[in-house]
Scaffold this motif. Structure first.
Motif, PDB file in Angstrom:
ATOM      1  N   GLY A   1     -77.254  13.676 -30.534  1.00  0.00           N
ATOM      2  CA  GLY A   1     -78.522  13.023 -30.232  1.00  0.00           C
ATOM      3  C   GLY A   1     -79.707  13.873 -30.654  1.00  0.00           C
ATOM      4  N   THR A   2     -79.592  15.192 -30.471  1.00  0.00           N
ATOM      5  CA  THR A   2     -80.644  16.104 -30.915  1.00  0.00           C
ATOM      6  C   THR A   2     -80.805  16.028 -32.430  1.00  0.00           C
ATOM      7  OG1 THR A   2     -80.218  17.629 -29.079  1.00  0.00           O
ATOM      8  CG2 THR A   2     -81.370  18.522 -30.997  1.00  0.00           C
ATOM      9  N   ALA A   3     -79.679  16.048 -33.149  1.00  0.00           N
ATOM     10  CA  ALA A   3     -79.728  15.962 -34.612  1.00  0.00           C
ATOM     11  C   ALA A   3     -80.389  14.665 -35.054  1.00  0.00           C
ATOM     12  CB  ALA A   3     -78.314  16.060 -35.186  1.00  0.00           C
ATOM     13  N   ASP A   4     -80.044  13.575 -34.394  1.00  0.00           N
ATOM     14  CA  ASP A   4     -80.615  12.272 -34.747  1.00  0.00           C
ATOM     15  C   ASP A   4     -82.122  12.255 -34.512  1.00  0.00           C
ATOM     16  OD1 ASP A   4     -80.244   9.361 -35.441  1.00  0.00           O
ATOM     17  OD2 ASP A   4     -81.064   9.141 -33.403  1.00  0.00           O
ATOM     18  N   ALA A   5     -82.556  12.822 -33.373  1.00  0.00           N
ATOM     19  CA  ALA A   5     -83.984  12.839 -33.062  1.00  0.00           C
ATOM     20  C   ALA A   5     -84.767  13.672 -34.058  1.00  0.00           C
ATOM     21  CB  ALA A   5     -84.200  13.368 -31.641  1.00  0.00           C
ATOM     22  N   LEU A   6     -84.143  14.731 -34.569  1.00  0.00           N
ATOM     23  CA  LEU A   6     -84.820  15.599 -35.529  1.00  0.00           C
ATOM     24  C   LEU A   6     -84.661  15.131 -36.970  1.00  0.00           C
ATOM     25  CD1 LEU A   6     -83.833  19.087 -34.044  1.00  0.00           C
ATOM     26  CD2 LEU A   6     -86.086  17.995 -33.953  1.00  0.00           C
ATOM     27  N   GLY A   7     -83.821  14.112 -37.174  1.00  0.00           N
ATOM     28  CA  GLY A   7     -83.589  13.636 -38.528  1.00  0.00           C
ATOM     29  C   GLY A   7     -82.798  14.611 -39.368  1.00  0.00           C
TER      30      GLY A   7
ATOM     31  N   ASN B   1     -86.052   8.642 -30.105  1.00  0.00           N
ATOM     32  CA  ASN B   1     -86.324   7.207 -30.116  1.00  0.00           C
ATOM     33  C   ASN B   1     -86.110   6.574 -28.746  1.00  0.00           C
ATOM     34  OD1 ASN B   1     -86.897   7.168 -32.898  1.00  0.00           O
ATOM     35  ND2 ASN B   1     -84.709   7.074 -33.394  1.00  0.00           N
ATOM     36  N   ASP B   2     -85.108   7.044 -28.011  1.00  0.00           N
ATOM     37  CA  ASP B   2     -84.801   6.476 -26.705  1.00  0.00           C
ATOM     38  C   ASP B   2     -84.477   7.604 -25.726  1.00  0.00           C
ATOM     39  OD1 ASP B   2     -84.000   5.043 -24.492  1.00  0.00           O
ATOM     40  OD2 ASP B   2     -82.903   3.547 -25.659  1.00  0.00           O
ATOM     41  N   PRO B   3     -85.497   8.123 -25.023  1.00  0.00           N
ATOM     42  CA  PRO B   3     -85.268   9.230 -24.092  1.00  0.00           C
ATOM     43  C   PRO B   3     -84.251   8.910 -23.010  1.00  0.00           C
ATOM     44  CG  PRO B   3     -87.617   8.935 -24.515  1.00  0.00           C
ATOM     45  CD  PRO B   3     -86.915   7.754 -25.111  1.00  0.00           C
ATOM     46  N   ASP B   4     -84.171   7.647 -22.615  1.00  0.00           N
ATOM     47  CA  ASP B   4     -83.210   7.278 -21.573  1.00  0.00           C
ATOM     48  C   ASP B   4     -81.766   7.491 -22.041  1.00  0.00           C
ATOM     49  OD1 ASP B   4     -84.998   6.542 -19.525  1.00  0.00           O
ATOM     50  OD2 ASP B   4     -85.359   4.614 -20.503  1.00  0.00           O
ATOM     51  N   ASP B   5     -81.502   7.233 -23.322  1.00  0.00           N
ATOM     52  CA  ASP B   5     -80.167   7.490 -23.859  1.00  0.00           C
ATOM     53  C   ASP B   5     -79.847   8.979 -23.820  1.00  0.00           C
ATOM     54  OD1 ASP B   5     -79.674   4.860 -24.313  1.00  0.00           O
ATOM     55  OD2 ASP B   5     -79.934   4.924 -26.490  1.00  0.00           O
ATOM     56  N   SER B   6     -80.834   9.803 -24.152  1.00  0.00           N
ATOM     57  CA  SER B   6     -80.646  11.252 -24.101  1.00  0.00           C
ATOM     58  C   SER B   6     -80.343  11.702 -22.682  1.00  0.00           C
ATOM     59  CB  SER B   6     -81.893  11.959 -24.623  1.00  0.00           C
ATOM     60  OG  SER B   6     -81.776  13.363 -24.465  1.00  0.00           O
ATOM     61  N   LEU B   7     -81.067  11.155 -21.727  1.00  0.00           N
ATOM     62  CA  LEU B   7     -80.834  11.511 -20.320  1.00  0.00           C
ATOM     63  C   LEU B   7     -79.424  11.121 -19.898  1.00  0.00           C
ATOM     64  CD1 LEU B   7     -82.208  12.671 -17.775  1.00  0.00           C
ATOM     65  CD2 LEU B   7     -82.814  10.312 -17.166  1.00  0.00           C
ATOM     66  N   GLU B   8     -78.959   9.975 -20.345  1.00  0.00           N
ATOM     67  CA  GLU B   8     -77.610   9.532 -19.997  1.00  0.00           C
ATOM     68  C   GLU B   8     -76.551  10.451 -20.603  1.00  0.00           C
ATOM     69  OE1 GLU B   8     -74.314   7.364 -18.590  1.00  0.00           O
ATOM     70  OE2 GLU B   8     -76.385   7.624 -17.917  1.00  0.00           O
ATOM     71  N   ARG B   9     -76.769  10.925 -21.822  1.00  0.00           N
ATOM     72  CA  ARG B   9     -75.816  11.853 -22.429  1.00  0.00           C
ATOM     73  C   ARG B   9     -75.744  13.155 -21.629  1.00  0.00           C
ATOM     74  NH1 ARG B   9     -77.844   9.412 -27.304  1.00  0.00           N
ATOM     75  NH2 ARG B   9     -79.540  10.939 -27.426  1.00  0.00           N
ATOM     76  N   HIS B  10     -76.888  13.618 -21.147  1.00  0.00           N
ATOM     77  CA  HIS B  10     -76.905  14.817 -20.309  1.00  0.00           C
ATOM     78  C   HIS B  10     -76.172  14.558 -18.989  1.00  0.00           C
ATOM     79  CE1 HIS B  10     -79.978  16.150 -23.150  1.00  0.00           C
ATOM     80  NE2 HIS B  10     -79.914  17.364 -22.628  1.00  0.00           N
ATOM     81  N   ARG B  11     -76.352  13.349 -18.442  1.00  0.00           N
ATOM     82  CA  ARG B  11     -75.676  13.027 -17.176  1.00  0.00           C
ATOM     83  C   ARG B  11     -74.161  13.039 -17.351  1.00  0.00           C
ATOM     84  NH1 ARG B  11     -72.912   9.566 -14.658  1.00  0.00           N
ATOM     85  NH2 ARG B  11     -72.821   8.199 -16.483  1.00  0.00           N
ATOM     86  N   VAL B  12     -73.677  12.473 -18.452  1.00  0.00           N
ATOM     87  CA  VAL B  12     -72.234  12.452 -18.714  1.00  0.00           C
ATOM     88  C   VAL B  12     -71.705  13.879 -18.836  1.00  0.00           C
ATOM     89  CG1 VAL B  12     -70.474  11.789 -20.394  1.00  0.00           C
ATOM     90  CG2 VAL B  12     -72.277  10.170 -19.772  1.00  0.00           C
TER      91      VAL B  12
END
Length: 257
Positions: free
Chosen positions: A236-242, A202-213
């Motif tokens: 985040g992966t689980a959420d994206a896959l439902g 839903n929000d790729p930028d949030d995923s990128l931030e989690r990887h950065r952390v």
């Protein structure tokens, strides 16, 4: 000029259909569930116009992979997922190519990664060397670049490749030979979840931030933060896959230093 005595080049033999590939696609896609019987040998012979010994040879590949079992007088039945040789290179290849529509397999892979990768990240935070940090950062930079430019299928593919490279680099940063080798074995299954989740995030930028952390936690030598950051990435992966990751993952009950 061709000599009148020369013989015409022999035509290359046509490759016969692979029953193993056909059945693997159907099984990994969920069209045959554990407990279901696949078509009988004679039916496969007639459908694909090949002899019975060839059919048996292909079925043997699935038996050796733990995916089906032969039951005398009844045929071939799909085994439970827990019986599959999930880390066999042939099985992981089939998984990468065919398993995307099967949420049950995705859930199993996700549960395994939730058990393993937070510990891997924690170990990497303790043991990573300068070259490991460079590899993680380069993968992260590629991840961000292809995220911003992901307007076509090729750029989305590159984005997923960088995402996989990011996780593999963390495995290698543990400087443990077993973890490093395991990263190669797991690469197809990691790619499966990464590519699917990146398409549906839903929000790729949030995923990128989690990887950065996660990257920064490893770079700053903070094992506890790296452990939690890896959990956040996979959540985040689980959420994206439902998918529901479940409650049995090891990291939910461990007390971190």
């Amino acid at each position: 000029m061709t000599s009148p005595l020369s013989k015409p080049a022999a035509a290359k033999p046509t490759a016969r259909p692979s029953i193993a590939e056909h059945l693997a696609e159907s099984i990994f896609a969920g069209r045959y569930q554990p407990g279901d019987f696949v078509p009988r040998e004679l039916d496969l012979c007639e459908r694909f116009a090949i002899n019975r010994s060839a059919v048996r040879s292909d079925l043997r590949q699935l038996v050796d992979a733990g995916i089906i079992e032969r039951i005398s007088g009844h045929g071939s039945k799909v085994r439970e997922y827990s019986e599959w040789h999930i880390l066999d290179p042939q099985v992981t290849e089939w998984m990468t190519r065919y398993a995307a529509p099967n949420p049950e397999i995705q859930r199993e892979i996700l549960a395994f990664r939730l058990d393993v990768e937070p510990y891997v990240a924690m170990t990497a935070a303790r043991r990573a060397k300068a070259r490991d940090l460079v590899a993680i950062e380069e993968a992260f930079e590629g991840l961000g670049q292809n995220l911003r430019n992901a307007s076509c299928a090729e750029e989305r593919r590159l984005h997923s490749e960088c995402d996989v490279a990011f996780h593999v680099a963390i495995f290698k940063a543990t400087h443990n030979i077993v973890w490093a080798q395991l990263s190669h074995i797991l690469r197809p299954s990691i790619h499966l979840l990464v590519s699917m989740s990146n398409e549906s995030a839903n929000d790729p930028d949030d995923s990128l931030e989690r990887h950065r952390v996660l990257m920064e936690s490893i770079r700053m030598r903070r094992p506890r933060e790296a452990f939690l950051a890896a959990q956040a990435v996979l959540a985040g992966t689980a959420d994206a896959l439902g998918l529901e990751p479940g409650t049995s993952t090891l990291g939910r009950c461990v007390e971190l230093p």
